[in-house]
Design a protein around this motif. Structure first.
Motif, PDB file in Angstrom:
ATOM      1  N   ALA A  87       0.836  -1.206   0.000  1.00 29.42           N
ATOM      2  CA  ALA A  87       0.000   0.000   0.000  1.00 29.42           C
ATOM      3  C   ALA A  87       0.869   1.255   0.000  1.00 29.42           C
ATOM      4  O   ALA A  87       0.579   2.218  -0.713  1.00 29.42           O
ATOM      5  CB  ALA A  87      -0.939  -0.002   1.195  1.00 29.42           C
TER       6      ALA A  87
ATOM      7  N   SER B 225      -8.217  -1.785  -4.271  1.00 33.43           N
ATOM      8  CA  SER B 225      -7.690  -0.772  -3.375  1.00 33.43           C
ATOM      9  C   SER B 225      -7.833  -1.238  -1.924  1.00 33.43           C
ATOM     10  O   SER B 225      -8.430  -2.268  -1.642  1.00 33.43           O
ATOM     11  CB  SER B 225      -8.451   0.538  -3.580  1.00 33.43           C
ATOM     12  OG  SER B 225      -7.870   1.557  -2.815  1.00 33.43           O
ATOM     13  N   SER B 226      -7.274  -0.465  -0.999  1.00 36.39           N
ATOM     14  CA  SER B 226      -7.461  -0.735   0.428  1.00 36.39           C
ATOM     15  C   SER B 226      -7.679   0.593   1.139  1.00 36.39           C
ATOM     16  O   SER B 226      -7.269   1.655   0.656  1.00 36.39           O
ATOM     17  CB  SER B 226      -6.252  -1.461   1.017  1.00 36.39           C
ATOM     18  OG  SER B 226      -5.159  -0.579   1.175  1.00 36.39           O
TER      19      SER B 226
END
Length: 124
Positions: free
Chosen positions: A6, A37-38
């Protein structure tokens, strides 16, 4: 997405945003392509962008005999990303943030980047 990944993806996204007309959403889409995504990734990207003035002012106060504008773009981006974490994400220990920034700078920067990044961030 693991935190290291990330951070690396956030670095790539923020790197694209500097001196371009891309929107944050376009840069994220370009960086992630088909990847998911995160929340951590998005917090890093949007948080760094939204607090850029405060981050830059903080970094300027930590640089000795340098200005932020004189730094290589990759080092400036790594420092901004790490400074955001140090200033606005207290749940992550400072030593973890600094270590991650140093390791990422060894991958994306030159042979002196790690030491430089460590020296600046250790002032936090």
């Amino acid at each position: 997405m693991k935190r290291r990944e990330a951070r690396e993806k956030a670095l790539q996204t923020l790197f694209q945003l500097e001196n371009t007309e891309l929107t944050v959403e376009d840069a994220i889409e370009h960086t992630l392509a088909e990847e998911k995504s995160s929340a951590f990734f998005e917090e890093l990207v949007y948080g760094t962008q939204n607090h850029l003035e405060e981050i830059d002012a903080s970094l300027e106060s930590k640089l000795e005999n340098w200005s932020l504008s004189r730094l290589a773009k990759i080092e400036r981006t790594i420092l901004r990303l790490a400074a955001f974490e140090l200033m606005y994400m207290p749940e992550t220990p400072n030593n973890v943030v600094i270590n991650e920034a140093v390791e990422i700078s060894k991958v994306f920067g030159d042979e002196k980047s790690g030491k430089f990044v460590n020296g600046v961030l250790s002032k936090y």
